[in-house]
Motif scaffolding. Structure first.
Motif, short mmCIF file in Angstrom:
data_model
loop_
_atom_site.label_atom_id
_atom_site.label_comp_id
_atom_site.label_asym_id
_atom_site.label_seq_id
_atom_site.Cartn_x
_atom_site.Cartn_y
_atom_site.Cartn_z
N MET A 187 0.84 -1.19 0.00
CA MET A 187 0.00 0.00 0.00
C MET A 187 0.89 1.25 0.00
N THR A 188 0.60 2.18 -0.89
CA THR A 188 1.38 3.41 -0.96
C THR A 188 0.89 4.41 0.08
N TRP A 189 1.69 5.45 0.31
CA TRP A 189 1.32 6.44 1.33
C TRP A 189 0.06 7.20 0.93
N TRP A 190 -0.09 7.47 -0.38
CA TRP A 190 -1.26 8.24 -0.80
C TRP A 190 -2.54 7.40 -0.72
N GLN A 191 -2.43 6.08 -0.95
CA GLN A 191 -3.58 5.21 -0.78
C GLN A 191 -4.00 5.16 0.69
N ALA A 192 -2.99 5.07 1.57
CA ALA A 192 -3.27 5.08 3.01
C ALA A 192 -3.93 6.38 3.43
N LEU A 193 -3.48 7.49 2.85
CA LEU A 193 -4.06 8.80 3.15
C LEU A 193 -5.53 8.85 2.75
N ILE A 194 -5.83 8.39 1.55
CA ILE A 194 -7.21 8.39 1.06
C ILE A 194 -8.09 7.51 1.94
N LEU A 195 -7.61 6.29 2.23
CA LEU A 195 -8.39 5.36 3.04
C LEU A 195 -8.61 5.89 4.45
N GLY A 196 -7.59 6.53 5.02
CA GLY A 196 -7.73 7.09 6.36
C GLY A 196 -8.74 8.22 6.39
N ILE A 197 -8.67 9.12 5.42
CA ILE A 197 -9.61 10.24 5.35
C ILE A 197 -11.03 9.73 5.18
N VAL A 198 -11.20 8.78 4.27
CA VAL A 198 -12.54 8.23 4.00
C VAL A 198 -13.08 7.51 5.24
N GLN A 199 -12.23 6.72 5.90
CA GLN A 199 -12.66 6.02 7.11
C GLN A 199 -13.10 7.00 8.20
N GLY A 200 -12.29 8.00 8.47
CA GLY A 200 -12.61 8.95 9.53
C GLY A 200 -13.86 9.75 9.24
N ALA A 201 -14.02 10.19 7.99
CA ALA A 201 -15.18 11.01 7.63
C ALA A 201 -16.45 10.19 7.57
N SER A 202 -16.39 9.06 6.89
CA SER A 202 -17.61 8.28 6.67
C SER A 202 -18.03 7.46 7.88
N GLU A 203 -17.15 7.32 8.88
CA GLU A 203 -17.53 6.64 10.11
C GLU A 203 -18.58 7.44 10.87
N PHE A 204 -18.52 8.75 10.77
CA PHE A 204 -19.42 9.60 11.57
C PHE A 204 -20.44 10.35 10.72
N LEU A 205 -20.18 10.55 9.44
CA LEU A 205 -21.21 11.07 8.55
C LEU A 205 -22.10 9.90 8.14
N PRO A 206 -23.38 10.14 7.88
CA PRO A 206 -24.31 9.03 7.59
C PRO A 206 -24.21 8.52 6.15
N ILE A 207 -23.01 8.01 5.79
CA ILE A 207 -22.80 7.55 4.42
C ILE A 207 -22.13 6.17 4.35
N SER A 208 -21.79 5.55 5.46
CA SER A 208 -21.24 4.20 5.57
C SER A 208 -19.74 4.14 5.27
N SER A 209 -18.96 3.97 6.32
CA SER A 209 -17.52 3.83 6.17
C SER A 209 -17.16 2.49 5.54
N SER A 210 -17.81 1.40 5.98
CA SER A 210 -17.49 0.08 5.43
C SER A 210 -17.81 0.01 3.95
N GLY A 211 -18.92 0.65 3.55
CA GLY A 211 -19.29 0.65 2.15
C GLY A 211 -18.29 1.40 1.28
N HIS A 212 -17.85 2.56 1.76
CA HIS A 212 -16.90 3.35 0.98
C HIS A 212 -15.53 2.66 0.90
N LEU A 213 -15.08 2.07 2.00
CA LEU A 213 -13.79 1.39 1.99
C LEU A 213 -13.83 0.17 1.09
N LEU A 214 -14.94 -0.57 1.12
CA LEU A 214 -15.07 -1.74 0.26
C LEU A 214 -15.09 -1.32 -1.21
N LEU A 215 -15.79 -0.24 -1.50
CA LEU A 215 -15.86 0.25 -2.87
C LEU A 215 -14.47 0.67 -3.36
N LEU A 216 -13.73 1.38 -2.51
CA LEU A 216 -12.37 1.79 -2.89
C LEU A 216 -11.48 0.57 -3.12
#
Length: 256
Positions: free
Chosen positions: A1-30
């Motif tokens: 995993m590259t640093w920029w992929q980790a950055l994207i996944l981390g941002i998406v996980q943190g944001a979508s965990e608390f916004l009502p859009i599904s963190s697991s769904g977004h991470l799986l899609l990515l």
């Protein structure tokens, strides 16, 4: 995993965990789109990042529970966790295919329906929390183990449909996330210890993913609490509905 992929996944996980859009769904899609790689250890660390975010953001709500653990709010959280854990174990051991994302598009659409229902059919915002409301909220939270179904969206919708004030609903939802995030990290840690397939992650991407999950989680919690006081969640409903339709069509188009 590259640093920029980790950055994207981390941002998406943190944001979508608390916004009502599904963190697991977004991470799986990515993951399906080729961003990042499967790693239980990385998942555990980004969960740690979001856990730290909610502990800091909600410190005024959970610290009184530590000082006086024998109180109604503690009981409500425990009651909500019971059906959540039961449903999570049922899905994990009896229907693992659903957790792997077989119904990802449907999950996003279900989130949209719950958010829309909470805005259109909500009761007057006067009722307080009680045991029945907590259990029903826990049931919806258990269903949210399915990728695409937002945990925060499901719990807030369940509470609002039962007449709980939307600010209190958001606060209770975020408090509920603390034991759930801890439980998820523990389960993933057990799987990791048992030798489940998990790829090694370099130190730099691991740090970047954890820190970005923490920062984006902290920002998203504060943003959402301010937003829900004055605005509806219809925008999130439209987003998840469109995403659900697109995800459903992607295999037909030969993309996934």
């Amino acid at each position: 995993m590259t640093w920029w992929q980790a950055l994207i996944l981390g941002i998406v996980q943190g944001a979508s965990e608390f916004l009502p859009i599904s963190s697991s769904g977004h991470l799986l899609l990515l993951e399906k789109l080729g961003v990042g790689q499967e790693s239980l250890f990385f998942n555990i660390m980004v969960h740690v990042g979001t856990l730290l975010a909610v502990l800091i953001a909600m410190r005024r709500s959970w610290t009184p529970l530590l000082r006086r653990p024998i109180q109604k709010n503690t009981g409500y959280i425990l009651l909500a966790c019971v059906p959540t854990v039961a449903l999570a174990l049922i899905f994990k051991y009896l229907a693992p295919g659903l957790i792997s994302g077989q119904l990802l598009g449907f999950g996003f659409v279900l989130t949209a329906c719950l958010l829309t229902a909470s805005e259109m059919f909500k009761k007057s915002e006067t009722a307080l929390l009680n045991g029945k409301k907590s259990i029903l909220t826990g049931v919806l939270q258990g269903i949210a183990v399915l990728p695409g179904v937002s945990r925060s969206g499901a719990t807030i919708s369940a509470l609002r449909l039962q007449g709980v004030d939307k600010t209190e609903a958001a606060n209770f939802s975020f408090l509920l996330s603390i034991p759930i995030i801890i439980g998820s990290a523990i389960l993933e840690g057990i799987d990791l210890a048992r030798g489940s397939a998990a790829l090694d992650i370099a130190t730099l991407p691991l740090i970047i993913g954890t820190v970005s999950a923490f920062i984006s989680g902290l920002v998203s919690i504060n943003f959402f609490i301010k937003l829900i006081k004055k605005h509806s969640m219809i925008g999130f409903a439209v987003y998840t509905l469109l995403l659900g339709v697109v995800v459903t069509l992607l295999p037909i188009w030969g993309i996934l």
